[in-house]
Design a protein around this motif. Structure first.
Motif, PDB file in Angstrom:
ATOM      1  N   THR A 376       4.007   4.934   1.935  1.00 14.16           N
ATOM      2  CA  THR A 376       5.492   4.969   1.597  1.00 14.16           C
ATOM      3  C   THR A 376       6.311   4.020   1.652  1.00 14.16           C
ATOM      4  O   THR A 376       7.181   3.500   1.029  1.00 14.16           O
ATOM      5  N   TYR A 377       6.079   3.283   3.008  1.00 11.19           N
ATOM      6  CA  TYR A 377       6.921   2.226   3.008  1.00 11.19           C
ATOM      7  C   TYR A 377       6.739   1.080   1.965  1.00 11.19           C
ATOM      8  O   TYR A 377       7.467   0.364   1.649  1.00 11.19           O
ATOM      9  N   LEU A 378       5.370   0.846   1.881  1.00  8.72           N
ATOM     10  CA  LEU A 378       4.792  -0.132   0.668  1.00  8.72           C
ATOM     11  C   LEU A 378       5.562   0.330  -0.694  1.00  8.72           C
ATOM     12  O   LEU A 378       6.013  -0.879  -1.410  1.00  8.72           O
ATOM     13  N   ARG A 379       5.596   1.520  -0.839  1.00  6.44           N
ATOM     14  CA  ARG A 379       6.013   1.968  -2.220  1.00  6.44           C
ATOM     15  C   ARG A 379       7.602   1.780  -2.222  1.00  6.44           C
ATOM     16  O   ARG A 379       8.064   0.997  -3.539  1.00  6.44           O
ATOM     17  N   ARG A 381       9.141  -0.483  -0.684  1.00  6.36           N
ATOM     18  CA  ARG A 381       9.534  -1.991  -0.665  1.00  6.36           C
ATOM     19  C   ARG A 381       9.551  -2.316  -2.277  1.00  6.36           C
ATOM     20  O   ARG A 381      10.145  -3.245  -2.625  1.00  6.36           O
ATOM     21  N   ARG A 382       8.483  -1.957  -2.877  1.00  3.43           N
ATOM     22  CA  ARG A 382       8.158  -2.317  -4.406  1.00  3.43           C
ATOM     23  C   ARG A 382       9.279  -1.799  -5.066  1.00  3.43           C
ATOM     24  O   ARG A 382       9.575  -2.564  -6.128  1.00  3.43           O
ATOM     25  N   GLU A 383      10.014  -0.688  -4.921  1.00  2.00           N
ATOM     26  CA  GLU A 383      10.987  -0.055  -5.585  1.00  2.00           C
ATOM     27  C   GLU A 383      12.334  -0.857  -5.258  1.00  2.00           C
ATOM     28  O   GLU A 383      13.489  -0.599  -5.610  1.00  2.00           O
ATOM     29  N   GLY A 384      12.502  -1.867  -4.242  1.00  2.73           N
ATOM     30  CA  GLY A 384      13.500  -2.449  -3.995  1.00  2.73           C
ATOM     31  C   GLY A 384      14.156  -2.057  -2.701  1.00  2.73           C
ATOM     32  O   GLY A 384      15.200  -2.542  -2.352  1.00  2.73           O
TER      33      GLY A 384
END
Length: 459
Positions: A376-379, A381-384
């Motif tokens: 969830t953290y990585l997602r 981050r990808r979403e800004g």
């Protein structure tokens, strides 16, 4: 989402923070620290509170991850739901399948232990009578509705806590009578000449069984008021309160009975109760243990039935049976009856065989929920977005590592049975997905969650 008057009955939101915390504590069964004291003492060489401290630290990291995921995905299903949504549908199914070891068999173990206590006290009554009585009464209360079970739970928890308080008070009084007030402050319960890292680690793996409950309440998310705020707070409170009780009781008990020598490690607490309080208190103690098992059985069966409901609603299990809600009581009544029927297997099993299933499923689920938070953290981050790396990355990484360590420290029987169950799950998933060519069934389009993880609840 609004629904017409002909909508299918759904779970009702009635539980507040206090009710959820009490259900979690009832599931954990605070008195279980006494019921398993002899086993953990033998494993640790007489350092039970140290094992519980290690288990508490481990569980706090994982509890924080459960809280994060419960706020992100406020729907029933617990680890199954979180892993399916944050990582992969197939992996989520397998985690849910393994978690069934915990949720499915824990009520059975609880009823089996309760029956064993009563049979030991009343040997003229067949053990199966007590087990069937536990199952019938608990099942009836849960079918009637979560509020009915909640009211009964409140009364049982009060009695259970009173017995624990008296046990601790008598233990400390016994120690003070023998060694004076100064004897009440000692490091011996935490470490002695027989204590070792390997022994404490193995003891912590056993002690972690007592913490099962903070995760189980996430299955009540769809019956909780304001779950995004209530559930994370409840999860951490359950772990902290339960851990504080376990460490305190373990310390007082280990002071009253140093070391790990017992006539029977399986009933060590009875031996200690008689030493510190005589025959009268040992009888009260027995009543407390039975009440504790009954309260825990109510909460365990309620949570198990909600996990089955979530998997049935998603189509991972047949919807026609597992996703049905009783039109009057608004409970997953068929699932509750099924868990009661499975409890009858206890008539042909012993406690050791039954409990060997449970921790494997728990530690696998705990590990993957921590990994789900990292995903969830990585997602995000990808979403800004800029999520806190300490709570979304560092803490769940530590939690996953500790859970894997405790999984490794389980005995060979638990690992073997767990891997066999996992293998059966892989076979079922292959059949369900036509040799993995299709994804596992998910929510119906009308009930599917949006991109932010919120799911509409019929009602």
């Amino acid at each position: 989402m609004s629904h017409g008057s002909d909508a299918a009955p759904a779970l009702a939101r009635t539980l507040g923070l206090r009710a959820v915390v009490l259900f979690g504590l009832a599931y954990m069964t605070p008195m279980i620290v006494l019921g398993t004291f002899g086993v953990v003492a033998t494993e640790t060489g007489g350092a039970v509170p140290t094992a519980y401290l290690l288990a508490l630290v481990a569980m706090l990291f994982t509890a924080q991850s459960y809280g994060r995921m419960a706020a992100t995905y406020p729907v029933a299903g617990s680890s199954y739901t979180y892993v399916r949504k944050a990582l992969d549908a197939r992996l989520g199914f397998l985690v849910g399948w393994v978690t069934l070891l915990d949720y499915f068999f824990l009520p059975m173990v609880i009823w089996l232990i309760g029956g064993a206590y009563l049979q030991a006290q009343y040997p003229s009554v067949p053990g199966w009578v007590w087990i069937v009585a536990f199952i019938v009464v608990t099942t009836a209360l849960n079918v009637r509705g979560i509020k009915t079970a909640e009211r009964v739970n409140d009364l049982l928890m009060v009695f259970q806590v009173l017995v624990i308080l008296v046990f601790v008070a008598l233990s400390l009084s016994h120690v003070a009578d023998l060694g004076g007030a100064g004897a009440l402050a000692s490091t011996t319960p935490f470490s002695n000449s027989a204590t070792s890292l390997a022994g404490v680690s193995a003891g912590a793996a056993l002690a972690a069984y007592s913490f099962l409950g903070f995760d189980a309440v996430t299955t009540l998310t769809e019956e909780t008021v304001d779950p995004k705020r209530t559930m994370p707070r409840a999860i951490l409170l359950i772990a902290l309160i339960g851990g504080a009780i376990f460490v305190t009781v373990a310390y007082a008990t280990q002071l009253a009975h140093p070391g790990a020598q017992f006539d029977d490690e399986g009933s060590a607490a009875f031996e200690i109760a008689k030493t510190i309080g005589g025959d009268l208190f040992s009888s009260v103690f027995l009543a407390g243990l039975v009440v504790a098992q009954f309260a825990s059985g109510i909460a365990a069966q309620a949570s198990s039935s909600r996990l089955l409901y979530a998997m049935g609603r998603d189509g991972a299990l047949p919807r026609g049976f597992f996703a049905r809600v009783h039109p009057r009581y608004r409970t997953p009544a068929l699932n509750i009856l099924l868990t009661g029927a499975i409890g009858l297997v206890a008539l042909s099993l012993d406690v050791a065989t039954s409990t060997s299933f449970i921790n494997f499923g728990a530690f696998v689920a705990f590990t993957f929920v921590n990994v789900a938070v990292i995903a969830t953290y990585l997602r995000l981050r990808r979403e800004g977005a800029a999520p806190n790396p300490l709570t979304y990355l560092v803490a769940p990484a530590i939690g996953a590592a500790v859970d894997l360590y405790l999984l490794y420290n389980l005995d060979g029987t638990a690992l073997t049975l767990g891997l066999i169950w996992l293998g059966l799950g892989v076979v079922y998933l292959a059949w369900l997905t036509r040799l993995f060519r299709n994804p596992p069934p998910s929510l119906e389009p009308g009930d599917a969650e949006d991109d932010h993880g919120t799911a509409p609840v019929p009602g």
